[in-house]
Design an enzyme around this catalytic site. Structure first.
Site: not given
Length: 230
Positions: A107, A145, A152, A195, A198
């Site tokens: 990240q 995540h 995803d 989203e 997701h």
């Protein structure tokens, strides 16, 4: 660990520059304030761990990675995820993981890359580029995540919502313990734009109950706390 695809700032697309407002959250039990920040009291069920822009990944969180395709997920979701993929395939639907587990270091790399791009391409200062980038990318330590409980799926873009795969997921995902984590009608609670790709694993029982109650994870966690669940 599998790297984050260049196309996916997936799972972190906050609604503009909006930050999460944990003020008054409407639940089945009425209005309740949701405690936010590093001192947030998680429920004991690890499948209901809450990680968002205000609540960081719990200290000491452990992920046991397991490959599915070229991506990795926590082993706790592997069997149901694979079962969902096989069931979809039997119905003529192809599902795949575009992005799964993402470490805090991953990240940070994504965020730094975005900052650098804005500095080079848009002439921003480092401070401006960081502020701008944090409008669409959660800071390291605050991405779902990191849990390993998120995937995803397929093409990570808004067009996924128009596909047969998405229609299949809307009907069947909860049967396998998955929920669409960020929905257009729940932005006020999640702070994240819609989203369609997701999906968060919460287990079959919780997923089906969330579907019945029409709740996102922020609402559901508070709902359980209001019921006395620890």
């Amino acid at each position: 660990m599998a790297a984050e695809p260049d196309t996916a700032l997936a799972g972190d697309n906050r609604a503009g520059s909006q930050t999460l407002n944990r003020g008054a959250l409407q639940t089945a039990g009425g209005t309740a304030a949701v405690q936010a920040g590093a001192d947030f009291q998680q429920l004991s069920d690890p499948l209901l761990v809450l990680v968002n822009y205000e609540v960081p990944l719990p200290e000491g969180w452990q992920v046991t990675p397991n490959f599915i395709g070229e991506e990795t997920v926590d082993i706790r979701i592997y069997n149901d995820l694979n079962g969902m993929f096989l069931a979809a395939e039997n119905d003529g639907i192809t599902l795949w993981v575009a992005s799964g587990y993402r470490s805090v270091e991953d990240q940070e790399r994504i965020l730094n890359r975005e900052i650098q791009q804005h500095m080079e391409n848009d002439g921003m200062s480092e401070e401006e580029a960081r502020e701008y980038s944090l409008r669409t990318i959660n800071p390291p330590g605050y991405s779902e995540h990191h849990t390993g409980l998120v995937v995803d799926l397929n093409n990570v873009d808004d067009g996924f919502e128009e596909t047969e795969a998405y229609k299949w997921l809307k009907e069947h995902a909860a049967e396998y313990g998955f929920v669409q984590r960020y929905r257009a009608d729940k932005v006020e609670y999640t702070g994240i734009d819609n989203e369609s790709w997701h999906y968060r694993y919460v287990g079959k029982e919780h997923a089906q109950e969330m579907e019945r109650l029409d709740m996102c994870l922020e609402e559901y966690v508070q709902y359980l706390k209001d019921q006395g669940v620890q």
